[in-house]
Structures are given as structure tokens and as C-alpha cells.
Motif scaffolding. Structure first.
Motif, mmCIF file in Angstrom:
data_model
loop_
_atom_site.group_PDB
_atom_site.id
_atom_site.type_symbol
_atom_site.label_atom_id
_atom_site.label_comp_id
_atom_site.label_asym_id
_atom_site.label_seq_id
_atom_site.Cartn_x
_atom_site.Cartn_y
_atom_site.Cartn_z
ATOM 1 N N SER A 869 -7.387 32.723 14.783
ATOM 2 C CA SER A 869 -8.816 32.463 14.605
ATOM 3 C C SER A 869 -9.331 31.526 15.688
ATOM 4 C CB SER A 869 -9.067 31.862 13.218
ATOM 5 O OG SER A 869 -10.434 31.562 13.040
ATOM 6 N N LYS A 872 -9.635 33.464 18.872
ATOM 7 C CA LYS A 872 -10.794 34.358 18.810
ATOM 8 C C LYS A 872 -12.083 33.619 19.169
ATOM 9 C CE LYS A 872 -13.816 37.508 17.500
ATOM 10 N NZ LYS A 872 -14.178 38.628 18.364
ATOM 11 N N HIS A 947 -8.557 36.675 9.420
ATOM 12 C CA HIS A 947 -8.597 35.229 9.588
ATOM 13 C C HIS A 947 -10.012 34.685 9.405
ATOM 14 C CE1 HIS A 947 -10.338 35.898 13.568
ATOM 15 N NE2 HIS A 947 -9.323 36.691 13.865
ATOM 16 N N SER A 948 -11.015 35.580 9.284
ATOM 17 C CA SER A 948 -12.383 35.162 8.994
ATOM 18 C C SER A 948 -13.120 36.362 8.434
ATOM 19 C CB SER A 948 -13.079 34.656 10.258
ATOM 20 O OG SER A 948 -13.363 35.735 11.124
#
Length: 971
Positions: A869, A872, A947-948
Motif C-alpha cells: 500500500s 502504491k 490493501h485499500s
């Protein structure tokens, strides 16, 4: 002060204007006034904007006074008055006859007809748009249209129509007079011609945004007859942020009627403000669960005799109607439903869509396309058709199995032969259905032929529907089709008119079907009132529930009008879109302010394909509550948390329940990594490991739908191909204004034939819109390069559609650059290189500026979701870094001065946006480690999970993802 106006003729009556405070029961105020008037008057005519208000008024007034009152919705009164006074009475047009009348008007102008395409297929789609526009002209008493300016925002065909709009409207009015035809808007135009023959007294109750015909008619009644006008507004200044009652500003200051209003405040009988509760939900089912929870305490047997204005449930969108009715059925309480259910959301409508798809995709020699045919064979109504003495179900299922097992693309019923379980009887049944229904539909050339086929189809499965209580709605839908649509097909003046294209015939059918709503009569007035926003006008509920208060619903988003965009409406005398938005703002706040308790529901998050956000009306109410409490710094979020009741309805997941990789995961990942790795694959893993798992590891298919629209991917591919061909001949040569002009002209010439070739599934209107938009975008694209020729010393295109590939630590990575440029900024400057990728969307991601600093501190051995994350957020996308890395590996001599850029051709406003990335501050080995880290993360991660939540908006697996709407994801 007594606010009144005396007749110009000197009569003794006084017309009066009354402003009723929004918290006062409006119907009761009008009824009380009627009772007082009827003590002296022999008769009274009371007009409302809608029928529902009439029903409540009649209930409140009751007999015997009601016998001396004509209470009606304005539309009903207008029709009755026109038909009573006209000699001979006019003929009310059917929609399809109206479309053909306008088509004949267009065909009577040969030059315009040819510019619109010169055929029914191209011209007929414009007729419905012109029909609506002309009807609006009639409603606003527009006599003529001045030449329009500022038409650059419409497509060429619309420009041709608008340039001739005044002549076309003149011809339309002449035909309407000569044939004594009428329609909704024309009824009100005729009513204005009869106003001298009408006599009062009148009461006009609850009108807000007046059309031109209403304004003219009402002002005549007010000045020439004894007329009382009532309107519902806020007399106590409840809203300090923005005034939702501004529609009545001219009424309050006396500018419209010539007098200022008397006020009815209802002092002491109503509270200053309602008790408002906000409910945030994930989807419609969650909203309804909240409604049920709020109503449960008061939905007892003792409440059966409550006033019909005790509880109101308002649905701005009818899609929630049947889930709501199902939930309410658990309570022993009568319901009064006055909201129509859209025909196009019914099972029967989907059957019609399938027939239309069969017709449009049928090949003359090869037969029916398998996709719509499989949907048809699976449809419960088709399976319920009786063929001889048996149902078609068994034969339909066996034919479906043959199509799937043999992987047939097209099917000809005359070629069917017995095979295995598919018997001679099955062959005969299929051929009978083909001969009786399918072939007559797809070969029909007139509306009457289509109507006869559909009537035969409905009668064929009606017996099955009548025996199954689960199809009560569908029986009503079939009845509505027979009553409302079939006469348009078989009884219209155009019933035997020949269509030269199945597309036009199918489009005409869709235009007739789409507006149909299953009617609910709504009598008697008992129990919970379930209605739409328009039906709820003028009613005050003790307890109010409003669902779906989201942007695009309240206020409604304006539909794109390809003929006359809403921004141009004021140029022809029509009200601007802002006035319509103000009207719906008034409807909403009047409902809320007039209630004792208001429960406001909105969806927040992703539902289906849309991102839902709460309406600006909700935002205003929340802001006003925050202003009342004067929260301290950082206290607004805490205050809102106390105001909003959040509820999520979780759909059972269809994907695996755990986040640990399954046993086969590593094997399939290794097989995948042996192939060439693209930026698309890497970006998907970077954004959401779970979507990557579903698509690349499980190979799960996404939900597909057959629509008459173009996908962004198809449009992007078309633009890429056109630009590739345009610049292919200019490679290796320095760009000059002449080269750019030639490339531009070649590209613009190629757009129209490419669209017609690649998007034949679209209607001519949509194809023209796509052509217009593509030309607009590419024209701006070439303007950018014309500027670069003058800004740089030399620009040379060295490659187009250039494959890029390199092997990094045993893994092969690949990409494809749309274009590679050599740029020399000044005569003695060294060459630099630019890798370009075209993007036809409005946005794209490039790495953040602090990527180099982030990588210095990043732990490349951490394979947690948290680390992914973090990467990213800094990297955003692998595309440009990977292109740079591959380019440097392939051309090491050019590695010192190279950048990668995205060109956003779809940027808002037609301005081409360039997003560049340079890695000069990032060591090459650090950049390469990013891609190897992603590969290792795929292999070593202990969790297959997002992750989100950020990628969910566009995820094709949203409906089945177990992680959607989760509260958090662990590392």
C-alpha cells in the motif's frame, strides 16, 4: 394590509394571494378557504398541479360541500375544457403517429433531409427529440425561434436542424392546425385560447415553477375572475445557508401577481423545525432494512386507523419500490402506493430486449446469433409457451445444450436435426416457435406485424403466468403492454407504414415501451403512503422517510440532449436547467420542513457500476446543523458521526472466505511469471492483489452485458490505430507544419469510416456523437504538436507502436510505446528522447515527485500488504517507470536524457494534458528493484486481499468480492 386585486372591468370581487408556511398543512388551509367561500358562492373550481393532492383535498372537504366543487389536476381540467369547447374536438396524437408526422415534415425539406443522412435510419431518431422540443415550445407558448448562436457544442446533424428550427416548428404548427391534432403542450396552448370563455371563481393551489402557458392562463384568471392563489413556502427563514424557496421570491414581493400575499403561519400549532435523522447505507437493501427498523415500534395493530398523512415513504427512484413493498409486507398495516414501476425493469421488458437483439444480430444466411438466442431459450416466459399440448421448456433446454456443447456461433432452425437427446419432436417444436414467433418478428416491416407477433407471444405464455402467484407483477406488465403499447402498434395511423430498416423498427418499439410505468391507483387513502416526489407535492406528513437522497437522483442529473443541450435552452425561450434543479430543491425541503419527524436515507459507496455520494441537499442540512452547534476545531466530523446513523448491508460473498493463498496459488503464479510481464498486470497487482488473484490466477470471468454503447477500451484502440497510421509515414523526418497538417487531415478523414465500421451496434445518433467528440479531441491533439514545432528546434518521430522488452533477473518484461520522439531544444543542444503513451480517458497516474526519496527508505524485503500500500501511494503506476527501464536496456546510448509522458486526449475542456516522468534522480538499479519486488510480492505474500478500498469503484468483481465494504484490512 389586505392583499387583493380588483377586476379591470370594475367587478366587486377581489383576487387574493396566500402564502402558507411550509409547516402548516397545505391541503387543510386550502380546504378551509373553500369552506368559507362556499358559504356564499354557488360553485368553486379548485385546481392542483397533480391528482394526488386532489384526492386528499376531496377527503378533507367531503360531502355535501364537495358536490359544489370541481376539484381537478390542471392537466385533467385543461383536457376537459378543450374538448368541451372545441368544435370539432381535436384528435390526441399517439406517440408513434407524432414521430412519423415530424419525419414527413423533415422529408419535405430535401436539402436538410440529405444532410441528416438521407434515409429513415438516419433521420427517424431525431423525430422523438423534435417531438419533445416542439411540445415544450407549446407549453411555453413560444411562437417562433430566432436563429441560434453558440452551436459549437452540438454535433453537425443537430446544427443543421437547429439552423432550420423556426421553419420546422412553423410547419409543425401548421400540420397540427390543419389536421386538428393535439398533444400535451398543445392542450395548454388551446386552453389559453379559451380563457375568455371560462368563468370563476377559481382556487389555484400549490403551483411553483410555471410554464409560459400556465403563467398566461393563471394571470388572466387572477385579473379577470375571482381567483385565490395559494402557495407553500418558508415564512420563518429556516435555512441560513441557501434559500430553497427562492422560486417564490417574485411572488413574495408582489412582482408576479401585482399584490403581496396574505400569510398563514399556523402559530402555536406546529414546531419550529422537524426532528431530522440521517441514515447512511451501502445499498438499497440496507436502506430498506433501516426503514423497517425505524418503523417497527410504531407498526402495530393499534396504528391501523392512523391518518393517511401519518407516515409517508418517498422514493425519488422507483427501482426501490418492490424491495420496499416486500419489507413492508411483514407489518399488519395497509399501504397506499401511488408510484409507478418502470416497465423496462420487468422480466417482460427483458424478453422484448432479447427479441430486439435477435433481430439486430441476425445474419441473413447464417441465422440467429447464439448470445441472444441462449437468453431467449432460458427465459421463463418462452419456456412457458405451449407448443401443441406440451410446454416448450424441455425442447428449449435441449436446444440450448446443443448450442453450448457444439460452440455454435449462429443457429438456423431449418438446419436442426435429431441428435442424441434432441429428438424429432424437439426439432418440430423449435421450428414451430421459429415459424410462429421468431421469424415473423425479425422479418416484420410494419408496426402492425410486430404488434401481432407480440400479442401472439403474450397470449402464448399468459396461461402459465396466471397459474403462478409469483408473476403477479408480470401479469400486470403484460396487461399494461396490451393496453398502452399495442394500440400504438396496431391502431395507429402508421400501423401499416413500411420500415426499411429493422433497426428503426426496433428503435420505434423501444421508444414506445421505455416510458411505460405499471400504474398503482392509490385508493382508498389509507395506511402508509408510498409515493414519488411529484406525487408527494403539497402533502405534510407527521413522519417522513425519503430514500435515495443522492446526487444524480435528488436533484436529478440532466440527460444529455443531442439536439439542444440544456445550456442552450434559454436561447429559445425555455427555462434553464438551474430552474429545474431549484424546483426539486423546493420539493425536497418543503417535504422535510413540513414533517414532524424526517428520516433521510442516502447511499455512500459503490453500488453496481456507480459511485453514490449524498445529495447537496443533505450536505446543506448537515451544514446547518453544524452551524447551530458551533463545533470547535476538528469537531465537525464528530458532530456528523452523531447525526448520521450508518448501516451496511453485506451481500454474502462468492469468493473464498480466507485471505491465505490456496495450495495451487504458487504453481499458477510461477506459470504466469514465465510469460512476459506487462504494466497492466503489474498495475493490477499493485492496486489490488485480490482482483489480480481473481482475474489472473482463478481466471474468473467478469459480468458481461449486451448494450448499445461503446466501451472506453474500444474507443481507445480506435484512437491509437488512427494516430499510428497518421504518423507512420512521418517517421524519421523532422516534424513540419505541413507534415502535421497532413497527419491531421488524414486522421480526421479516417474517424467517420472507422466509427461506422467498428461501432455498427450503435444507433446513428450515438455514432455521430462519437464522431463529433473524436474529431474535437484529435483537433486539440494536433494543435499541441503545432505549438511544439515552433517551440523546439527539431522534433522527429523515430518510432510508432514500438515494442519494448528486456529480461530482468530471469523475468521478461514488455511494453509497447505509442510513439518515441527525438527532441532537440536548440541548434547546439544534445538530443533527448521522449516515450509517449496516448490515453483517451480524463485522468491517469504517474509516480509522485518524492518517489526517489521514498525508495531510499523502502524495505524491499517486506512483503506485507501495508508495504504494498505504501509503494502504491508513491509509485501509483508502473507504466512510465517500466517504459523508461526497458528503453534504457534496449538503447543504452540514449539512457542519459530520456523521459516518458502520458498524453491525456480526453482531458476536460478539450485541452490535451501531458504528464511526464523522469527518473534522473533515481538509480537505475533502484528502479529495476521495484518490478522485481512486485514479482516477489506475488510469490511471497501471506495474504490474498486488497490493501485499500480505492480500486473498488471500477472493479468488475465488486458484486462478488468478499472484501467490498470492509472496515479494514490487516497487513
Amino acid at each position: 394590509m389586505v392583499s387583493s386585486i380588483t377586476s379591470k372591468r370594475g367587478n366587486s370581487f377581489m383576487s387574493e394571494l396566500y402564502a402558507v408556511d411550509v409547516a402548516v398543512d397545505f391541503i387543510d388551509a386550502v380546504a378551509s378557504h373553500a369552506e368559507e367561500r362556499l358559504r356564499d358562492e354557488g360553485h368553486l373550481t379548485v385546481l392542483f398541479p397533480n391528482r394526488r393532492a386532489v384526492r386528499f383535498f376531496e377527503r378533507r372537504l367531503a360531502s355535501p360541500l364537495l358536490l359544489r366543487v370541481t376539484a381537478a389536476a390542471l392537466e385533467d381540467f385543461a383536457k376537459e375544457a378543450v374538448y368541451a369547447h372545441a368544435d370539432p374536438p381535436p384528435h390526441y396524437q399517439l406517440d408513434i403517429d407524432r414521430y412519423f408526422m415530424i419525419y414527413d415534415i423533415l422529408r419535405a425539406h430535401p436539402t436538410l433531409y440529405q444532410r441528416l443522412g438521407g434515409s429513415m435510419e438516419h433521420v427517424f431518431p431525431w423525430c422523438a427529440h423534435l417531438s419533445n422540443l416542439f411540445d415544450e415550445f407549446d407549453q411555453h407558448l413560444i411562437a417562433s425561434v430566432t436563429p441560434l448562436q453558440y452551436m459549437e457544442s452540438v454535433i453537425p446533424e443537430a446544427r443543421e436542424i437547429l439552423a432550420n428550427l423556426n421553419v420546422l416548428y412553423r410547419d409543425y404548427r401548421q400540420v397540427m392546425r390543419e389536421r386538428n391534432l393535439t398533444f400535451y403542450g398543445d392542450i395548454f396552448r388551446r386552453l389559453n385560447g379559451l380563457k375568455e370563455e371560462l368563468s370563476g371563481p377559481f382556487v389555484l393551489a400549490g403551483f411553483a415553477l410555471l410554464t409560459g402557458s400556465q403563467k398566461s392562463f393563471f394571470l388572466h384568471l387572477f385579473r379577470e375572475h375571482d381567483t385565490s392563489v395559494f402557495f407553500h413556502t418558508d415564512l420563518k427563514k429556516r435555512h441560513p445557508v441557501a434559500n430553497p424557496y427562492r422560486l417564490y421570491a417574485d411572488w413574495m414581493r408582489g412582482a408576479l401577481w401585482g399584490v403581496k400575499p396574505k400569510v398563514i403561519l399556523g402559530e402555536g400549532s406546529v414546531p419550529e423545525a422537524p426532528e431530522i435523522t440521517f441514515h447512511e447505507s451501502f445499498d438499497t437493501h440496507a436502506e430498506i432494512s433501516q426503514v423497517m427498523a425505524e418503523m417497527a415500534e410504531d407498526m402495530t395493530g393499534e396504528a391501523k386507523d392512523a391518518s393517511p398523512l401519518d407516515t409517508g415513504i418517498i422514493l425519488p427512484e422507483s427501482s426501490a419500490l418492490f424491495p420496499l413493498l416486500y419489507g413492508l409486507s411483514a407489518f399488519d398495516r395497509p399501504m397506499n402506493v401511488t408510484l409507478g414501476f418502470p416497465f423496462e425493469k420487468s422480466v417482460f421488458s427483458r424478453l422484448l430486449d432479447t427479441f430486439i437483439d435477435l433481430s439486430l444480430t441476425r445474419h441473413e444466411r447464417r441465422g440467429f446469433h447464439h448470445a441472444p438466442l441462449l437468453r431467449l431459450l432460458s427465459h421463463p416466459f418462452v419456456q412457458a409457451i405451449r407448443v401443441g399440448k406440451t410446454l416448450f421448456e424441455a425442447s428449449a433446454n435441449r436446444l440450448r445444450d446443443i448450442i453450448v456443447s457444439r460452440n455454435l456461433t449462429f443457429v438456423r432452425f431449418e438446419d436442426l436435426k435429431p441428435a442424441g437427446d434432441f429428438s424429432e419432436n424437439d426439432v418440430e417444436n423449435c421450428r414451430r416457435v421459429d415459424g410462429d414467433i421468431l421469424r415473423p418478428f425479425v422479418t416484420a416491416t410494419t408496426l402492425r406485424q410486430v404488434g401481432n407477433v407480440l400479442k401472439r407471444l403474450i397470449l402464448g405464455f399468459r396461461e402459465a403466468l396466471s397459474a403462478d402467484p409469483a408473476y403477479a407483477l408480470e401479469r400486470q406488465m403484460a396487461r399494461s403492454f396490451l393496453d398502452q403499447v399495442l394500440p400504438n402498434l396496431t391502431h395507429s395511423q402508421s400501423a401499416d407504414r413500411t420500415f426499411n430498416s429493422p433497426k428503426i423498427l426496433c428503435r420505434a418499439l423501444k421508444s414506445l415501451v421505455t416510458p411505460i410505468h405499471l400504474p398503482f391507483e392509490g385508493d382508498p387513502l389509507k395506511g402508509v403512503q408510498v409515493m414519488g416526489v411529484l406525487e408527494s407535492r403539497l402533502l405534510n406528513f407527521r413522519r417522513l422517510f425519503i430514500l435515495d437522497v443522492n446526487e444524480g437522483i435528488l436533484p436529478k442529473s440532466s440527460k444529455i440532449d443531442p439536439l439542444l443541450p440544456t445550456s442552450l435552452h434559454p436561447l429559445v425561450g425555455l427555462p434553464a436547467m438551474k430552474k429545474r434543479e431549484a424546483l426539486f430543491q423546493y420539493y425536497f425541503f418543503r417535504l422535510v420542513d413540513g414533517a414532524r419527524q424526517a428520516h433521510i436515507f442516502y447511499q455512500n459507496g459503490i453500488t453496481g457500476d456507480d459511485k453514490r455520494i449524498r445529495s447537496r441537499f443533505v450536505e446543506q442540512l448537515l451544514l446547518e446543523r453544524e452551524m447551530e452547534t458551533n463545533p470547535a476545531d476538528n469537531g465537525v466530523e464528530a458532530l456528523e458521526a452523531n447525526l448520521v446513523n450508518t448501516y451496511s448491508f453485506h451481500i454474502p460473498p462468492t469468493t473464498a472466505p480466507g485471505t491465505t493463498p490456496p495450495p495451487f496459488y504458487r504453481e499458477r503464479i510461477d506459470a504466469l511469471l514465465n510469460e512476459k510481464l506487462s504494466p497492466t498486470l503489474l498495475d493490477m497487482y499493485l492496486a489490488c492483489p485480490h482482483q489480480f488473484y481473481l482475474q489472473y490466477v482463478l481466471n474468473m470471468e467478469t459480468e458481461e452485458s449486451v448494450e448499445e454503447s461503446q466501451s472506453p477500451l474500444e474507443v481507445g484502440t480506435m484512437i491509437h490505430n488512427i494516430l499510428h497510421e497518421a504518423f507512420k509515414g512521418a517517421q524519421q523526418n523532422p516534424l513540419t507544419p505541413e507534415i502535421i497538417r497532413e497527419a491531421r487531415e488524414a486522421s480526421l478523414r479516417e474517424i467517420a469510416p472507422t466509427v461506422h465500421r467498428n461501432f455498427s451496434n450503435l444507433s446513428p445518433l450515438r455514432r455521430n456523437l462519437l464522431i463529433h467528440l473524436a474529431k474535437f479531441r484529435l483537433a486539440a491533439f494536433f494543435e499541441l504538436f503545432e505549438g511544439e514545432v515552433g517551440r523546439f528546434h527539431r522534433v522527429r518521430i523515430t518510432e510508432t507502436e514500438k515494442p519494448l522488452s528486456a529480461t530482468l533477473s530471469g523475468y521478461e518484461f514488455r511494453g509497447r510505446a505509442d510513439r518515441i520522439d527525438e527532441i532537440i531544444d536548440a541548434p547546439v543542444a544534445p538530443a533527448r528522447w521522449r516515450i509517449i503513451d496516448y490515453k483517451t480517458g480524463k485522468s491517469a497516474e504517474v509516480p509522485s515527485r518524492n518517489l526517489g526519496e521514498f525508495l531510499e527508505a523502502f524495505d524491499f524485503s517486506d512483503y506485507s500488504l501495508t508495504a504494498l500500500s505504501d509503494l502504491k501511494r508513491a509509485l501509483r503506476s508502473t507504466q512510465l517507470p517500466l517504459y523508461l527501464t526497458l528503453f534504457k536496456r534496449m538503447f543504452p546510448r540514449r539512457a542519459e536524457n530520456v523521459e516518458a509522458s502520458l498524453l491525456l486526449i480526453g482531458s476536460p475542456g478539450g485541452v490535451i494534458t501531458s504528464k511526464a516522468f523522469q527518473d534522473r534522480d533515481i538509480p537505475t538499479e533502484k528502479m529495476e528493484r521495484i518490478f522485481l519486488y512486485l514479482v516477489n510480492h506475488m510469490r511471497e505474500s501471506k495474504a490474498v486481499a486488497p490493501h485499500s478500498e480505492s480500486p473498488c469503484q471500477f472493479c468488475p468483481y465488486l458484486r462478488v468480492c468478499k472484501h467490498a465494504n470492509r472496515s479494514g484490512v490487516g497487513a
